[in-house]
Design a protein around this motif. Structure first.
Motif, PDB file in Angstrom:
ATOM      1  N   GLU A 265      39.328  44.142  33.421  1.00 45.10           N
ATOM      2  CA  GLU A 265      39.077  42.978  34.430  1.00 45.10           C
ATOM      3  C   GLU A 265      40.583  41.804  34.133  1.00 45.10           C
ATOM      4  O   GLU A 265      40.348  41.308  32.403  1.00 45.10           O
ATOM      5  CB  GLU A 265      38.367  42.125  35.354  1.00 45.10           C
ATOM      6  CG  GLU A 265      37.610  42.654  35.261  1.00 45.10           C
ATOM      7  CD  GLU A 265      36.004  41.972  36.451  1.00 45.10           C
ATOM      8  OE1 GLU A 265      35.278  42.149  37.076  1.00 45.10           O
ATOM      9  OE2 GLU A 265      36.153  40.740  34.536  1.00 45.10           O
ATOM     10  N   MET A 266      41.279  41.724  34.912  1.00 44.61           N
ATOM     11  CA  MET A 266      42.041  40.828  35.026  1.00 44.61           C
ATOM     12  C   MET A 266      43.512  40.737  33.841  1.00 44.61           C
ATOM     13  O   MET A 266      43.430  40.293  33.430  1.00 44.61           O
ATOM     14  CB  MET A 266      41.671  38.751  34.327  1.00 44.61           C
ATOM     15  CG  MET A 266      41.140  38.673  35.714  1.00 44.61           C
ATOM     16  SD  MET A 266      40.423  37.437  35.561  1.00 44.61           S
ATOM     17  CE  MET A 266      38.987  37.781  34.272  1.00 44.61           C
ATOM     18  N   ASN A 267      43.841  42.364  33.869  1.00 41.93           N
ATOM     19  CA  ASN A 267      45.009  42.723  33.177  1.00 41.93           C
ATOM     20  C   ASN A 267      46.352  43.255  34.116  1.00 41.93           C
ATOM     21  O   ASN A 267      46.323  42.052  34.965  1.00 41.93           O
ATOM     22  CB  ASN A 267      44.923  44.118  32.352  1.00 41.93           C
ATOM     23  CG  ASN A 267      43.448  43.848  31.040  1.00 41.93           C
ATOM     24  OD1 ASN A 267      44.353  43.953  30.303  1.00 41.93           O
ATOM     25  ND2 ASN A 267      42.814  43.683  31.398  1.00 41.93           N
TER      26      ASN A 267
ATOM     27  N   ALA B 224      36.810  46.947  36.777  1.00 39.44           N
ATOM     28  CA  ALA B 224      38.393  47.009  36.264  1.00 39.44           C
ATOM     29  C   ALA B 224      38.650  46.280  37.266  1.00 39.44           C
ATOM     30  O   ALA B 224      40.106  46.156  38.379  1.00 39.44           O
ATOM     31  CB  ALA B 224      38.856  48.568  36.638  1.00 39.44           C
ATOM     32  N   GLY B 225      37.877  45.146  38.673  1.00 41.70           N
ATOM     33  CA  GLY B 225      38.014  44.387  39.679  1.00 41.70           C
ATOM     34  C   GLY B 225      39.606  42.873  39.152  1.00 41.70           C
ATOM     35  O   GLY B 225      40.022  43.131  37.441  1.00 41.70           O
ATOM     36  N   HIS B 226      40.090  42.668  39.631  1.00 43.33           N
ATOM     37  CA  HIS B 226      40.689  41.500  39.556  1.00 43.33           C
ATOM     38  C   HIS B 226      42.042  41.701  38.942  1.00 43.33           C
ATOM     39  O   HIS B 226      42.842  40.686  37.720  1.00 43.33           O
ATOM     40  CB  HIS B 226      39.997  40.770  39.099  1.00 43.33           C
ATOM     41  CG  HIS B 226      39.122  39.905  39.645  1.00 43.33           C
ATOM     42  ND1 HIS B 226      38.939  38.930  40.718  1.00 43.33           N
ATOM     43  CD2 HIS B 226      37.663  39.770  39.355  1.00 43.33           C
ATOM     44  CE1 HIS B 226      37.178  39.037  41.194  1.00 43.33           C
ATOM     45  NE2 HIS B 226      37.068  39.650  40.356  1.00 43.33           N
ATOM     46  N   ASN B 227      42.938  43.443  39.220  1.00 44.54           N
ATOM     47  CA  ASN B 227      44.306  43.253  38.580  1.00 44.54           C
ATOM     48  C   ASN B 227      44.639  43.677  39.927  1.00 44.54           C
ATOM     49  O   ASN B 227      44.686  43.378  40.414  1.00 44.54           O
ATOM     50  CB  ASN B 227      43.736  45.119  37.534  1.00 44.54           C
ATOM     51  CG  ASN B 227      43.864  44.352  36.530  1.00 44.54           C
ATOM     52  OD1 ASN B 227      44.212  44.749  35.644  1.00 44.54           O
ATOM     53  ND2 ASN B 227      42.642  44.856  36.516  1.00 44.54           N
ATOM     54  N   PRO B 228      46.040  43.644  40.107  1.00 50.61           N
ATOM     55  CA  PRO B 228      47.087  43.692  40.661  1.00 50.61           C
ATOM     56  C   PRO B 228      47.804  44.801  41.182  1.00 50.61           C
ATOM     57  O   PRO B 228      48.373  45.551  40.894  1.00 50.61           O
ATOM     58  CB  PRO B 228      48.650  43.128  39.983  1.00 50.61           C
ATOM     59  CG  PRO B 228      47.938  43.302  38.422  1.00 50.61           C
ATOM     60  CD  PRO B 228      46.895  42.956  38.429  1.00 50.61           C
ATOM     61  N   PHE B 229      46.696  45.756  41.999  1.00 50.26           N
ATOM     62  CA  PHE B 229      47.085  46.582  41.948  1.00 50.26           C
ATOM     63  C   PHE B 229      47.733  46.726  43.117  1.00 50.26           C
ATOM     64  O   PHE B 229      47.981  46.237  43.855  1.00 50.26           O
ATOM     65  CB  PHE B 229      45.197  47.144  42.424  1.00 50.26           C
ATOM     66  CG  PHE B 229      44.423  47.030  41.507  1.00 50.26           C
ATOM     67  CD1 PHE B 229      44.154  48.396  40.873  1.00 50.26           C
ATOM     68  CD2 PHE B 229      43.089  46.785  41.935  1.00 50.26           C
ATOM     69  CE1 PHE B 229      43.170  48.331  39.903  1.00 50.26           C
ATOM     70  CE2 PHE B 229      42.223  46.182  41.529  1.00 50.26           C
ATOM     71  CZ  PHE B 229      42.154  47.479  40.128  1.00 50.26           C
TER      72      PHE B 229
ATOM     73  N   ALA C  83      36.013  42.893  44.442  1.00 46.99           N
ATOM     74  CA  ALA C  83      36.862  42.608  43.009  1.00 46.99           C
ATOM     75  C   ALA C  83      38.273  43.087  42.782  1.00 46.99           C
ATOM     76  O   ALA C  83      39.094  43.120  42.527  1.00 46.99           O
ATOM     77  CB  ALA C  83      36.384  42.480  42.028  1.00 46.99           C
ATOM     78  N   TYR C  84      38.514  44.971  44.079  1.00 45.88           N
ATOM     79  CA  TYR C  84      39.356  45.401  44.082  1.00 45.88           C
ATOM     80  C   TYR C  84      40.224  45.450  45.090  1.00 45.88           C
ATOM     81  O   TYR C  84      39.702  45.762  46.027  1.00 45.88           O
ATOM     82  CB  TYR C  84      38.540  46.249  44.099  1.00 45.88           C
ATOM     83  CG  TYR C  84      37.677  46.642  42.492  1.00 45.88           C
ATOM     84  CD1 TYR C  84      38.726  47.270  41.636  1.00 45.88           C
ATOM     85  CD2 TYR C  84      36.903  46.375  42.286  1.00 45.88           C
ATOM     86  CE1 TYR C  84      37.904  47.968  40.499  1.00 45.88           C
ATOM     87  CE2 TYR C  84      35.684  46.718  41.293  1.00 45.88           C
ATOM     88  CZ  TYR C  84      36.236  47.187  39.688  1.00 45.88           C
ATOM     89  OH  TYR C  84      36.089  47.525  39.215  1.00 45.88           O
TER      90      TYR C  84
END
Length: 653
Positions: A358-360, A381-386, A412-413
């Protein structure tokens, strides 16, 4: 009361306990103490094993006022918590604690806000060491006097764990060994010294029974426990929030800890450049917390081979290098709050079950993750800048196929890019198969292009577009040459009443009928005919364009022969072009012979349009109507044409 007490020692114990206060201050004095008691609180055999609580009552006497006091925070048979311990009351505290011999039910002692000299600290510790107390907690300790070497008797203790928090030493100049050796050689299982700005700790002088050491929030450095082989039973070591800098040195510190299972060195200043430094970890180490340090990708070259749980969150890791040493036992990996751009593969983590990334900086995670990591049961894998694009479609489908392995889905996605999609949950993002399948898109585009080319080619052939393109090119070239020619040659004043366009097969009618009837007579009609007015040296197209531009009208003699003539078609095209460019009514159509519509080629669509929309003169077969025909034709081309000498045409006769 005294008759029910068999032991003087027990009598003294209760005498001390009843002298304490439950919430207020307590004064202990053998001569002046006042207390009241209920005989039912005492038991016949003098033992305290069945007492549920210590009968501490108020001492309200104004006659006995001691110069030492503390506050009773908690008072039960098994736990006692006292506060405000000073040099004035520490002796009475020692006297009280010395009565809880081994076998007593008191197991937990907590002292808070303790401000005493070093020798009094040692005396309290020594007293507690030989009581029934197993868990000793001290909070907010201030050592007032100089620290000197002290003898400590560790034998015969019930102690299991000592916890000290916020220890302050007022003496700035002392021998560190005098302080640290007292704690380093303790024969207990657990020792905690936290939030005390401790800069060092000695290695025990003999094999230590320590199984748990917690040095949270101190100032310990890489020098701690180097070359120390006495901590052979240590299982848990917590060094969070200290000043460690070298990961290889930390690994060397653990190399002789044969039983170490869990190590926490989070929130330090750890680095590992991965150059020539070698890492030697304890083989027994299975859980390692390296979070909140300054570690980069090189850390994967300095990890315990038998590690099962690894926490690397909040570091500076950008990728998991390929070809690193395999961690076959690793089951849990935390890489949150790093700089990863994609999901790591599992080539080096064959047993991985839980992964947190998370948060990468992951925009489009790889869709083949679960194929390369078949044993993973949970992926965070949530809280990423998808970036919501076609590449993300496969990852979204992966969630549906994973059977709930994505932790935090769907909240979170969310999409971060593009700007218009920001805040949209990935489950609500959809694109068509055509938009995301490059091959399908290329095939579709190719088919559409082929269809378009076929349609254009058909229209070009049907409408004779190449011919019109060629004529336009000829027209343009002719205009260009005329523009660059001599100014005298660019004279565009009208010189003829009409230009005659006809098929060579109809030339007899033109020469015997049309020209004689128009040029002879009173109206002075001047006609332009290609046989007598084309300028030698110029191309046919240039002569056609020149004659049409210098003529007031263009007369087209229509017949089946006309539609079969290529040059007649050229002349009609250029005359029609003049019609639209100058917005003039310059065309005159003479139907010499009837023309069936099917005789006219498809590419002569201009001629079809003209015959359908414009009025034309039809050559009558009866001679009686010829005079009217010529009169109408003369009227159509009537125009005062200037002569070469400046006179009008009608004035030349």
């Amino acid at each position: 009361v005294s008759e029910k007490m068999r032991s003087p020692k027990t009598f003294f114990l209760y005498k001390c306990l009843f002298a304490l206060t439950f919430w207020n201050h307590v004064g202990l004095s053998v001569e002046n103490e006042l207390f009241k008691s209920d005989p039912r609180n005492f038991i016949q055999d003098g033992s305290d094993k069945k007492i549920k609580s210590l009968p501490l009552l108020y001492a309200n006497s104004h006659q006995s006022k001691a110069n030492f006091d503390w506050v009773v925070v908690q008072n039960t048979t098994e736990s006692l918590s006292l506060s405000e311990i000073t040099n004035d009351n520490v002796k009475e505290l020692v006297a009280l604690l010395s009565n809880f011999k081994q076998g007593s039910r008191l197991q937990n002692l907590t002292l808070t806000n303790m401000s005493v000299d070093w020798e009094n600290v040692i005396e309290v510790f020594q007293t507690v060491w030989h009581t029934s107390i197993e868990y000793f907690n001290i909070n907010n300790v201030t050592m007032l006097s100089e620290i000197e070497s002290a003898h400590f008797d560790y034998s015969g203790t019930s102690m299991k764990a000592l916890t000290m928090r916020k220890v302050l030493v007022r003496d700035l100049y002392f021998t560190q060994n005098d302080l640290y050796k007292v704690f380093a050689n303790m024969n207990i299982e657990a020792l905690t010294i936290a939030e005390s700005e401790m800069i060092h700790m000695l290695c025990p002088s003999s094999d230590s029974p320590f199984r748990y050491l917690n040095f949270l929030d101190n100032e310990l450095t890489d020098l701690l426990f180097q070359n120390c082989n006495r901590l052979i039973q240590l299982e848990t070591l917590i060094l969070q929030r200290n000043a460690f800098e070298s990961l290889p040195k930390v690994s060397t510190m653990t190399s002789r800890m044969k039983s170490l299972k869990y190590l926490d060195v989070s929130r330090n200043l750890l680095r590992h450049e991965g150059a020539d430094a070698q890492c030697r970890w304890a083989e027994s180490l299975t859980r390692l917390n390296l979070s909140s340090n300054q570690l980069t990708d090189a850390v994967f070259g300095c990890l315990p081979v038998n590690i099962k749980e690894l926490d690397l969150q909040n570091n500076q890791i950008t990728s998991v290098p390929k070809g690193m040493a395999e961690l076959k036992s690793l089951r849990e990996l935390n890489l949150a709050l790093n700089r990863l751009a994609d999901l790591p593969g599992c080539s080096g983590f064959t047993s991985l079950e839980f992964l947190n990334i998370e948060m990468n900086s992951i925009l489009t995670p790889s869709a083949d993750f679960f194929q390369s990591c078949p044993r993973v049961r949970e992926l965070q894998a949530g809280h990423n800048p998808f970036k919501c694009s076609c590449d993300l479609q496969e990852f979204i489908r992966l969630e549906k196929q994973s059977g709930g392995k994505l932790f935090g889905w769907p909240g979170a996605y969310m999409c971060e890019y593009p700007e218009g999609m920001r805040g949209t949950q990935l489950k609500d993002f959809h694109l068509t198969e055509l938009a995301c399948n490059t091959m399908l898109l290329l095939v579709t585009a190719l088919l559409l292009t082929l269809v378009l080319v076929a349609v254009v080619a058909f229209l070009c052939i049907y409408l004779d577009v190449p011919w019109y393109v060629r004529m336009t090119w000829q027209w343009t070239q002719s205009k260009r040459r005329a523009w660059h020619s001599h100014p005298a040659e660019r004279q565009t004043d009208l010189q003829f009443h009409a230009f005659i366009s006809y098929s060579e097969r109809d030339s007899l009618w033109v020469k015997n009928e049309l020209i004689p009837n128009l040029e002879k007579g009173e109206d002075c009609v001047r006609l332009c005919q290609h046989e007598r007015n084309f300028i030698p040296g110029k191309t046919i197209v240039e002569n056609i364009i020149n004659c049409i531009e210098k003529s007031y009208k263009s007369i087209f003699v229509l017949s089946p022969n006309f539609v079969q003539s290529e040059w007649c078609h050229y002349e009609l095209y250029f005359a029609h072009h003049k019609l639209f460019s100058e917005n003039s009514n310059s065309l005159i159509l003479i139907l010499l012979e009837p023309i069936a519509p099917y005789v006219i080629p498809d590419r002569y669509h201009k001629l079809k349009a003209l015959m359908a929309k414009r009025t034309y003169l039809e050559w009558p077969k009866e001679k009686s109507k010829h005079a009217l025909f010529w009169a109408n034709l003369r009227a159509a081309i009537s125009f005062n044409l200037p002569m070469a000498d400046g006179k009008r045409c009608e004035e030349s006769d």
